[in-house]
Design a protein around this motif. Structure first.
Motif, PDB file in Angstrom:
ATOM      1  N   ASN A 197      -5.129  13.137 -11.027  1.00  0.00           N
ATOM      2  CA  ASN A 197      -4.970  13.881  -9.774  1.00  0.00           C
ATOM      3  C   ASN A 197      -5.861  13.310  -8.678  1.00  0.00           C
ATOM      4  N   ALA A 198      -7.084  12.919  -9.041  1.00  0.00           N
ATOM      5  CA  ALA A 198      -7.993  12.354  -8.046  1.00  0.00           C
ATOM      6  C   ALA A 198      -7.435  11.060  -7.473  1.00  0.00           C
ATOM      7  N   ILE A 199      -6.862  10.206  -8.321  1.00  0.00           N
ATOM      8  CA  ILE A 199      -6.277   8.951  -7.845  1.00  0.00           C
ATOM      9  C   ILE A 199      -5.112   9.223  -6.907  1.00  0.00           C
ATOM     10  N   LYS A 200      -4.247  10.180  -7.273  1.00  0.00           N
ATOM     11  CA  LYS A 200      -3.079  10.460  -6.442  1.00  0.00           C
ATOM     12  C   LYS A 200      -3.493  11.052  -5.100  1.00  0.00           C
ATOM     13  N   ARG A 201      -4.484  11.979  -5.125  1.00  0.00           N
ATOM     14  CA  ARG A 201      -4.939  12.571  -3.864  1.00  0.00           C
ATOM     15  C   ARG A 201      -5.597  11.527  -2.970  1.00  0.00           C
ATOM     16  N   ARG A 202      -6.237  10.554  -3.594  1.00  0.00           N
ATOM     17  CA  ARG A 202      -6.925   9.543  -2.800  1.00  0.00           C
ATOM     18  C   ARG A 202      -5.951   8.647  -2.048  1.00  0.00           C
ATOM     19  N   TRP A 203      -4.839   8.285  -2.711  1.00  0.00           N
ATOM     20  CA  TRP A 203      -3.956   7.287  -2.131  1.00  0.00           C
ATOM     21  C   TRP A 203      -2.688   7.852  -1.504  1.00  0.00           C
ATOM     22  N   VAL A 204      -2.310   9.088  -1.814  1.00  0.00           N
ATOM     23  CA  VAL A 204      -1.091   9.669  -1.229  1.00  0.00           C
ATOM     24  C   VAL A 204      -1.449  11.008  -0.613  1.00  0.00           C
ATOM     25  N   PRO A 205      -2.151  11.020   0.546  1.00  0.00           N
ATOM     26  CA  PRO A 205      -2.595  12.292   1.118  1.00  0.00           C
ATOM     27  C   PRO A 205      -1.509  13.063   1.830  1.00  0.00           C
ATOM     28  N   VAL A 206      -0.369  12.420   2.185  1.00  0.00           N
ATOM     29  CA  VAL A 206       0.670  13.110   2.951  1.00  0.00           C
ATOM     30  C   VAL A 206       1.575  13.880   2.002  1.00  0.00           C
ATOM     31  N   LEU A 207       1.829  15.133   2.276  1.00  0.00           N
ATOM     32  CA  LEU A 207       2.692  15.947   1.433  1.00  0.00           C
ATOM     33  C   LEU A 207       4.145  15.653   1.732  1.00  0.00           C
ATOM     34  N   ASP A 208       4.975  15.894   0.769  1.00  0.00           N
ATOM     35  CA  ASP A 208       6.416  15.707   0.924  1.00  0.00           C
ATOM     36  C   ASP A 208       6.946  16.819   1.817  1.00  0.00           C
ATOM     37  N   ARG A 209       7.451  16.417   2.998  1.00  0.00           N
ATOM     38  CA  ARG A 209       7.956  17.421   3.941  1.00  0.00           C
ATOM     39  C   ARG A 209       9.479  17.412   3.991  1.00  0.00           C
ATOM     40  N   ALA A 210      10.138  16.906   2.948  1.00  0.00           N
ATOM     41  CA  ALA A 210      11.593  16.773   2.973  1.00  0.00           C
ATOM     42  C   ALA A 210      12.252  18.124   3.149  1.00  0.00           C
ATOM     43  N   GLY A 211      13.205  18.141   4.053  1.00  0.00           N
ATOM     44  CA  GLY A 211      14.014  19.343   4.231  1.00  0.00           C
ATOM     45  C   GLY A 211      13.506  20.284   5.292  1.00  0.00           C
ATOM     46  N   LEU A 212      12.295  20.113   5.816  1.00  0.00           N
ATOM     47  CA  LEU A 212      11.770  21.005   6.843  1.00  0.00           C
ATOM     48  C   LEU A 212      12.303  20.574   8.204  1.00  0.00           C
ATOM     49  N   PRO A 258       0.840  -1.197   0.000  1.00  0.00           N
ATOM     50  CA  PRO A 258       0.000   0.000   0.000  1.00  0.00           C
ATOM     51  C   PRO A 258       0.875   1.246   0.000  1.00  0.00           C
ATOM     52  N   PRO A 259       0.453   2.361  -0.583  1.00  0.00           N
ATOM     53  CA  PRO A 259      -0.871   2.584  -1.168  1.00  0.00           C
ATOM     54  C   PRO A 259      -0.948   2.201  -2.645  1.00  0.00           C
ATOM     55  N   PHE A 260       0.121   1.546  -3.189  1.00  0.00           N
ATOM     56  CA  PHE A 260       0.146   1.260  -4.618  1.00  0.00           C
ATOM     57  C   PHE A 260      -0.785   0.100  -4.967  1.00  0.00           C
ATOM     58  N   GLU A 261      -0.633  -1.006  -4.257  1.00  0.00           N
ATOM     59  CA  GLU A 261      -1.547  -2.114  -4.480  1.00  0.00           C
ATOM     60  C   GLU A 261      -1.500  -3.045  -3.283  1.00  0.00           C
ATOM     61  N   TYR A 262      -2.647  -3.598  -2.975  1.00  0.00           N
ATOM     62  CA  TYR A 262      -2.760  -4.567  -1.892  1.00  0.00           C
ATOM     63  C   TYR A 262      -4.120  -5.233  -2.009  1.00  0.00           C
ATOM     64  N   VAL A 263      -4.318  -6.279  -1.226  1.00  0.00           N
ATOM     65  CA  VAL A 263      -5.609  -6.965  -1.141  1.00  0.00           C
ATOM     66  C   VAL A 263      -6.160  -6.682   0.248  1.00  0.00           C
ATOM     67  N   ASP A 264      -7.335  -6.022   0.308  1.00  0.00           N
ATOM     68  CA  ASP A 264      -7.856  -5.615   1.611  1.00  0.00           C
ATOM     69  C   ASP A 264      -8.472  -6.791   2.347  1.00  0.00           C
ATOM     70  N   GLU A 265      -9.065  -6.481   3.536  1.00  0.00           N
ATOM     71  CA  GLU A 265      -9.579  -7.546   4.388  1.00  0.00           C
ATOM     72  C   GLU A 265     -10.747  -8.290   3.763  1.00  0.00           C
ATOM     73  N   ARG A 266     -11.394  -7.683   2.766  1.00  0.00           N
ATOM     74  CA  ARG A 266     -12.496  -8.353   2.075  1.00  0.00           C
ATOM     75  C   ARG A 266     -12.044  -9.071   0.804  1.00  0.00           C
ATOM     76  N   GLY A 267     -10.739  -9.094   0.576  1.00  0.00           N
ATOM     77  CA  GLY A 267     -10.225  -9.768  -0.603  1.00  0.00           C
ATOM     78  C   GLY A 267     -10.296  -8.952  -1.871  1.00  0.00           C
ATOM     79  N   ARG A 268     -10.496  -7.631  -1.770  1.00  0.00           N
ATOM     80  CA  ARG A 268     -10.612  -6.777  -2.950  1.00  0.00           C
ATOM     81  C   ARG A 268      -9.263  -6.169  -3.312  1.00  0.00           C
ATOM     82  N   TYR A 269      -9.007  -6.063  -4.583  1.00  0.00           N
ATOM     83  CA  TYR A 269      -7.792  -5.438  -5.100  1.00  0.00           C
ATOM     84  C   TYR A 269      -7.942  -3.922  -5.010  1.00  0.00           C
ATOM     85  N   ALA A 270      -7.005  -3.260  -4.335  1.00  0.00           N
ATOM     86  CA  ALA A 270      -7.135  -1.823  -4.094  1.00  0.00           C
ATOM     87  C   ALA A 270      -5.766  -1.163  -4.203  1.00  0.00           C
ATOM     88  N   GLY A 271      -5.784   0.174  -4.284  1.00  0.00           N
ATOM     89  CA  GLY A 271      -4.557   0.957  -4.321  1.00  0.00           C
ATOM     90  C   GLY A 271      -4.469   1.844  -5.541  1.00  0.00           C
TER      91      GLY A 271
END
Length: 548
Positions: free
Chosen positions: A266-281, A66-79
């Motif tokens: 953009n919708a797919i990326k926002r859905r699965w990668v909500p954390v912003l890159d905080r590198a360098g702060l 995750p968040p790229f691909e995984y099988v959830d608790e119901r056996g569904r392909y997600a990510g």
């Protein structure tokens, strides 16, 4: 091993709702004719369409990335990769069969053996390229260095000497680090979750993986004591891996990915990668009071920007939903109109009945004030069989030779002809109080299987808008089908009538033969009786006279 810190909230409710709505809207493709037009815009060759149409493909899924691909608790392909794979499959009409539990290395081996068709999440490398084909990358994430928030400053790979650095075993990042940084001691972790937990509890000093995976892991596990310290010079391109014996599938997937709207990406990326890159702060480098003031101002500005963004996104979603609803309503109205015209043709028993029924129903729907229906009689002649609004027409309708005039030329070329402001044509439409000149004439060939069956002529006093053109495009194939069915019925009726006529002729001849046979039998009987009388008379005449 100490338990990780308690989970923290994952964004505002507004952001979650907007992201979910965007994902649902982006993944819902337009149905019917709009979908066909969208697929046509991809530019696939006939060979590619033939190869992918209705094909079932087996896809290899790494069940723990995750968040790229995984099988959830119901056996569904997600990510994230699952959303890209489903979008491409929906566009191309592919049927997906999930084969879970295959890391990248095993998936490549299975694809090379022909047991797997597509690997949705894989980073292209020259070594892998010898075994499988790659599409163009559909998303790229940098590799980042993760440390604990209270650890010393780390600005790059040069600051990792002497530290305990973790990587996931078997991934590309381990391969490139061992190649480029052979002196850097690496500690292998079975997966990202295990690596981040080791880092959080002090068993590692740093952990390296791609931004999407570590961001998702930090948020999911609630590891608030971790931070993204720096970027590495390495990036992770994610592409689809395809069996080498399926180049048409690879090229079709490439075109489907290239045709994805930016809003959906953009919708797919926002859905699965909500954390912003905080590198360098590193807020420790700022004085406490200055940090508080900057944080407060930044929070206010960010909140205002967030609210504006939420409003804009909501307005955009509402506009797209209204547009989608309008398209659905227009398609439903068009289908209802086609069904209405089709129902009116069912009772037709002759070509004239069919033509009159069609013109009577279709002309008002199309906004036409005049119409003529020609059918092809034999190979060279077009005969008018019905008109609409014909009173007041100044010419006399008659047969038209193939290639003669606009009607004949339309039939010969098999292509529509349209005239704007046809002032030179002597056509006047009766209005009850006078006559009107049409502003547009359209000649449409009625074709079936590359064969012209007739020509439909329509005259308009006004414009011919796109929605009516779409209706005409739907009506013409239906009309051609009904015309062919009627022609078949008429030919069948003609053959049946010919058979009945032949049967009646045969019965008449048989009756005549029977009468002749009866007369012959009567003649033979009379001849036999006469012959018997003659024979008796001969006997009597030959006898001697009676001696009395």
């Amino acid at each position: 091993m100490p338990s990780p810190p308690a989970p923290r909230p994952r964004g505002t409710p507004f952001r979650g709702l907007a992201a979910a709505a965007l994902a649902l809207l982006a993944l819902a493709g337009p149905p019917g004719r709009a979908q066909v037009q969208e697929r046509s815009a991809l530019g696939l060759t006939p060979e590619e369409w033939t190869f992918v149409a209705g094909r079932k493909i087996r896809i290899a899924v790494d069940a723990a990335r995750p968040p790229f691909e995984y099988v959830d608790e119901r056996g569904r392909y997600a990510g994230l990769c699952a959303d890209y794979m489903r979008s491409a499959a929906r566009t191309l009409g592919l049927d997906l069969e999930i084969v879970p539990g295959l890391p990248a290395g095993e998936a490549v081996a299975r694809a090379e053996a022909g047991e797997i068709d597509v690997i949705p999440k894989i980073t292209p490398t020259p070594e892998r390229g010898r075994s499988i084909l790659f599409t163009a990358p559909y998303v790229t994430f940098p590799s980042v260095i993760v440390t604990r928030a209270d650890f010393r400053e780390v600005a790059g790979l040069d600051d990792l000497d002497g530290l305990r650095v973790g990587v996931v075993k078997g991934l590309v990042v381990e391969e490139v680090l061992r190649r480029d940084r052979p002196r850097l001691p690496l500690e292998e972790a079975p997966n990202v979750k295990e690596g981040l937990l080791r880092l959080s509890t002090g068993q590692l000093d740093a952990f390296i993986d791609n931004l999407g995976t570590v961001s998702h892991g930090i948020d999911t596990l609630g590891l608030t004591n971790l931070r993204i310290a720096a970027r590495t010079p390495y990036g992770h391109d994610l592409a689809f891996g395809v069996r080498r014996d399926m180049p048409l599938l690879r090229s079709a997937l490439d075109k489907a990915l290239a045709g994805m709207p930016a809003s959906e990406r953009n919708a797919i990326k926002r859905r699965w990668v909500p954390v912003l890159d905080r590198a360098g702060l590193d807020w420790r480098a700022l004085a406490p009071y200055a940090a508080a003031v900057v944080a407060l101002l930044a929070g206010i500005l960010a909140w205002n920007r967030h609210l504006k963004g939420v409003v804009r996104e909501r307005e955009r979603i509402q506009a797209e939903l209204r547009e989608h609803a309008a398209r659905l309503e227009a398609q439903a109205r068009l289908k209802a109109q086609v069904a209405q015209v089709s129902a009116s043709l069912q009772a037709a028993r002759t070509r004239t009945d069919l033509a009159e029924a069609f013109l009577g129903q279709a002309a008002p729907l199309l906004g036409a004030q005049y119409g003529v229906f020609h059918v092809l009689d034999g190979p060279e002649v077009l005969t008018p069989v019905a008109t609409y609004g014909g009173a007041g027409v100044e010419w006399e309708l008659g047969p038209v030779a193939l290639g003669q005039g606009l009607v004949g030329q339309c039939a010969l070329a098999g292509a529509p002809v349209e005239l704007d402001d046809p002032g030179g044509i002597p056509l006047r439409l009766a209005a009850g109080w006078g006559t009107l000149a049409p502003r547009r004439l359209r000649f449409e060939p009625i074709r079936s299987k590359d064969r012209t069956l007739g020509v439909l002529t329509l005259a308009f006093l006004g414009a011919f808008p796109p929605e009516r053109r779409d209706l005409l495009a739907e009506l013409l194939p239906m009309l051609a089908l009904n015309l062919e069915i009627l022609a078949g019925h008429l030919e069948t009726a003609r053959l049946l009538e010919a058979a009945r006529t032949q049967t009646r002729d045969l019965d008449t001849r048989l009756d005549a033969l029977a009468r002749l046979a009866g007369a012959a039998q009567d003649r033979d009987a009379r001849l036999a009786l006469l012959q018997g009388g003659i024979d008796a008379l001969r006997v009597r005449c030959a006898a001697p006279p009676h001696q009395g």
